[in-house]
Design a protein around this motif. Structure first.
Motif, PDB file in Angstrom:
ATOM      1  N   ARG A   6       0.039  17.192   4.379  1.00  0.00           N
ATOM      2  CA  ARG A   6       1.407  17.666   4.169  1.00  0.00           C
ATOM      3  C   ARG A   6       2.370  16.602   4.672  1.00  0.00           C
ATOM      4  O   ARG A   6       2.045  15.779   5.525  1.00  0.00           O
ATOM      5  CB  ARG A   6       1.655  18.982   4.897  1.00  0.00           C
ATOM      6  CG  ARG A   6       1.572  18.885   6.412  1.00  0.00           C
ATOM      7  CD  ARG A   6       1.782  20.249   7.067  1.00  0.00           C
ATOM      8  NE  ARG A   6       1.680  20.151   8.499  1.00  0.00           N
ATOM      9  CZ  ARG A   6       2.699  19.893   9.312  1.00  0.00           C
ATOM     10  NH1 ARG A   6       3.907  19.715   8.830  1.00  0.00           N
ATOM     11  NH2 ARG A   6       2.510  19.832  10.609  1.00  0.00           N
ATOM     12  N   GLU A   7       3.552  16.597   4.152  1.00  0.00           N
ATOM     13  CA  GLU A   7       4.582  15.675   4.588  1.00  0.00           C
ATOM     14  C   GLU A   7       5.018  16.072   6.002  1.00  0.00           C
ATOM     15  O   GLU A   7       5.321  17.232   6.271  1.00  0.00           O
ATOM     16  CB  GLU A   7       5.770  15.754   3.618  1.00  0.00           C
ATOM     17  CG  GLU A   7       6.846  14.748   3.882  1.00  0.00           C
ATOM     18  CD  GLU A   7       7.950  14.775   2.826  1.00  0.00           C
ATOM     19  OE1 GLU A   7       8.714  13.807   2.786  1.00  0.00           O
ATOM     20  OE2 GLU A   7       8.027  15.752   2.058  1.00  0.00           O
ATOM     21  N   LEU A   8       5.027  15.114   6.919  1.00  0.00           N
ATOM     22  CA  LEU A   8       5.383  15.422   8.299  1.00  0.00           C
ATOM     23  C   LEU A   8       6.888  15.348   8.538  1.00  0.00           C
ATOM     24  O   LEU A   8       7.410  16.018   9.426  1.00  0.00           O
ATOM     25  CB  LEU A   8       4.666  14.477   9.264  1.00  0.00           C
ATOM     26  CG  LEU A   8       3.135  14.584   9.251  1.00  0.00           C
ATOM     27  CD1 LEU A   8       2.530  13.576  10.208  1.00  0.00           C
ATOM     28  CD2 LEU A   8       2.682  15.987   9.589  1.00  0.00           C
ATOM     29  N   TRP A  16       0.847  -1.179   0.000  1.00  0.00           N
ATOM     30  CA  TRP A  16       0.000   0.000   0.000  1.00  0.00           C
ATOM     31  C   TRP A  16       0.889   1.237   0.000  1.00  0.00           C
ATOM     32  O   TRP A  16       1.819   1.363   0.796  1.00  0.00           O
ATOM     33  CB  TRP A  16      -0.891   0.040   1.248  1.00  0.00           C
ATOM     34  CG  TRP A  16      -2.174  -0.688   1.092  1.00  0.00           C
ATOM     35  CD1 TRP A  16      -3.357  -0.160   0.692  1.00  0.00           C
ATOM     36  CD2 TRP A  16      -2.437  -2.064   1.346  1.00  0.00           C
ATOM     37  NE1 TRP A  16      -4.341  -1.124   0.679  1.00  0.00           N
ATOM     38  CE2 TRP A  16      -3.794  -2.304   1.074  1.00  0.00           C
ATOM     39  CE3 TRP A  16      -1.642  -3.141   1.761  1.00  0.00           C
ATOM     40  CZ2 TRP A  16      -4.388  -3.555   1.214  1.00  0.00           C
ATOM     41  CZ3 TRP A  16      -2.226  -4.373   1.895  1.00  0.00           C
ATOM     42  CH2 TRP A  16      -3.589  -4.574   1.622  1.00  0.00           C
ATOM     43  N   ARG A  17       0.594   2.122  -0.897  1.00  0.00           N
ATOM     44  CA  ARG A  17       1.287   3.407  -0.943  1.00  0.00           C
ATOM     45  C   ARG A  17       0.225   4.478  -1.068  1.00  0.00           C
ATOM     46  O   ARG A  17      -0.816   4.279  -1.690  1.00  0.00           O
ATOM     47  CB  ARG A  17       2.244   3.467  -2.130  1.00  0.00           C
ATOM     48  CG  ARG A  17       3.397   2.482  -2.005  1.00  0.00           C
ATOM     49  CD  ARG A  17       4.341   2.596  -3.210  1.00  0.00           C
ATOM     50  NE  ARG A  17       5.395   1.607  -3.117  1.00  0.00           N
ATOM     51  CZ  ARG A  17       5.268   0.330  -3.495  1.00  0.00           C
ATOM     52  NH1 ARG A  17       4.132  -0.104  -4.000  1.00  0.00           N
ATOM     53  NH2 ARG A  17       6.286  -0.499  -3.379  1.00  0.00           N
ATOM     54  N   PHE A  18       0.494   5.597  -0.485  1.00  0.00           N
ATOM     55  CA  PHE A  18      -0.495   6.660  -0.479  1.00  0.00           C
ATOM     56  C   PHE A  18       0.109   7.896  -1.122  1.00  0.00           C
ATOM     57  O   PHE A  18       1.131   8.410  -0.668  1.00  0.00           O
ATOM     58  CB  PHE A  18      -0.950   6.933   0.962  1.00  0.00           C
ATOM     59  CG  PHE A  18      -1.503   5.687   1.606  1.00  0.00           C
ATOM     60  CD1 PHE A  18      -2.811   5.300   1.384  1.00  0.00           C
ATOM     61  CD2 PHE A  18      -0.686   4.878   2.391  1.00  0.00           C
ATOM     62  CE1 PHE A  18      -3.309   4.137   1.955  1.00  0.00           C
ATOM     63  CE2 PHE A  18      -1.181   3.708   2.961  1.00  0.00           C
ATOM     64  CZ  PHE A  18      -2.493   3.340   2.743  1.00  0.00           C
ATOM     65  N   LYS A  19      -0.528   8.349  -2.172  1.00  0.00           N
ATOM     66  CA  LYS A  19      -0.024   9.494  -2.914  1.00  0.00           C
ATOM     67  C   LYS A  19      -0.219  10.800  -2.145  1.00  0.00           C
ATOM     68  O   LYS A  19       0.543  11.739  -2.307  1.00  0.00           O
ATOM     69  CB  LYS A  19      -0.704   9.568  -4.279  1.00  0.00           C
ATOM     70  CG  LYS A  19      -0.352   8.371  -5.161  1.00  0.00           C
ATOM     71  CD  LYS A  19      -1.279   8.293  -6.371  1.00  0.00           C
ATOM     72  CE  LYS A  19      -1.020   7.086  -7.207  1.00  0.00           C
ATOM     73  NZ  LYS A  19      -1.172   5.793  -6.552  1.00  0.00           N
ATOM     74  N   ASP A  20      -1.243  10.855  -1.325  1.00  0.00           N
ATOM     75  CA  ASP A  20      -1.526  12.049  -0.538  1.00  0.00           C
ATOM     76  C   ASP A  20      -1.130  11.806   0.907  1.00  0.00           C
ATOM     77  O   ASP A  20      -1.341  10.720   1.451  1.00  0.00           O
ATOM     78  CB  ASP A  20      -3.024  12.393  -0.593  1.00  0.00           C
ATOM     79  CG  ASP A  20      -3.484  12.712  -2.000  1.00  0.00           C
ATOM     80  OD1 ASP A  20      -2.739  13.385  -2.728  1.00  0.00           O
ATOM     81  OD2 ASP A  20      -4.590  12.273  -2.356  1.00  0.00           O
ATOM     82  N   PHE A  21      -0.581  12.800   1.547  1.00  0.00           N
ATOM     83  CA  PHE A  21      -0.210  12.690   2.942  1.00  0.00           C
ATOM     84  C   PHE A  21      -1.468  12.735   3.803  1.00  0.00           C
ATOM     85  O   PHE A  21      -2.405  13.479   3.518  1.00  0.00           O
ATOM     86  CB  PHE A  21       0.753  13.825   3.335  1.00  0.00           C
ATOM     87  CG  PHE A  21       2.013  13.813   2.531  1.00  0.00           C
ATOM     88  CD1 PHE A  21       2.962  12.820   2.712  1.00  0.00           C
ATOM     89  CD2 PHE A  21       2.252  14.781   1.563  1.00  0.00           C
ATOM     90  CE1 PHE A  21       4.123  12.800   1.973  1.00  0.00           C
ATOM     91  CE2 PHE A  21       3.414  14.767   0.821  1.00  0.00           C
ATOM     92  CZ  PHE A  21       4.355  13.769   1.022  1.00  0.00           C
ATOM     93  N   GLY A  22      -1.474  11.945   4.877  1.00  0.00           N
ATOM     94  CA  GLY A  22      -2.637  11.849   5.739  1.00  0.00           C
ATOM     95  C   GLY A  22      -3.060  13.183   6.347  1.00  0.00           C
ATOM     96  O   GLY A  22      -4.230  13.427   6.547  1.00  0.00           O
TER      97      GLY A  22
END
Length: 176
Positions: A160-162, A151-157
């Motif tokens: 934004r990148e933490l 599983w890879r997620f294109k959008d950060f949860g």
């Protein structure tokens, strides 16, 4: 059949056929039964698999008492809990799970496992459950893994990148 009716009361689903008595048919699509509630309950990892016959017997005894109190006539061709109409099944489960009921812990546990079959498919491999169209995972919109099974997620949860990726992280996402 009794445990299917119990699971269907927790998360209702669509009847499998017009003759289906366990599933009340008060909802469209798959519910707890279609999500594999019985398979999860029978899984030895739950720790309740050996007591399922006793739970079915007990809920049927409670259904008989409830029916007597409500003046209901139950169809003798099916177990008492199955013979109850959906609103009566709900009322009985509410009674059994109410604080102060001496058997509350059993009924809450059974209800939680029925719910677990739908919302996490804990008894199944997630990727296979998704591929098979598991109703709960589909209803929640769980994404499918990439072709390699990850599983890879294109959008950060959080939108934004933490944190920046550590330079020694491998292509599989593992630390070096």
């Amino acid at each position: 059949m009794t445990l299917e009716a119990y699971a269907d009361t927790i998360i209702p689903g669509q009847k499998r056929s017009p003759e289906d008595r366990a599933i009340a048919g008060v909802s469209t699509g798959g519910g707890a039964v279609q999500a594999g509630a019985l398979e999860l309950l029978e899984w030895d990892a739950t720790g309740i698999h050996d007591g399922l016959d006793d739970l079915a017997r007990l809920v049927n005894e409670h259904a008989e008492v409830y029916a007597g109190e409500q003046g209901l006539t139950l169809d003798p061709s099916v177990p008492p809990f199955v013979a109850l109409e959906y609103p009566d099944r709900v009322a009985l489960i509410l009674r059994l799970t109410k604080p102060g009921h001496p058997e509350k812990d059993f009924w809450v546990m059974l209800s939680l496992f029925c719910n677990m079959s739908f919302d996490s498919a804990a008894h199944l491999h997630t990727a296979q459950a998704l591929a098979d169209g598991h109703p709960g995972l589909a209803a929640m919109g769980l994404s499918h893994p990439d072709a390699d099974g990850l599983w890879r997620f294109k959008d950060f949860g959080y939108g934004r990148e933490l944190a920046r990726l550590h330079p020694d992280t491998t292509s599989s996402g593992s630390p070096a």
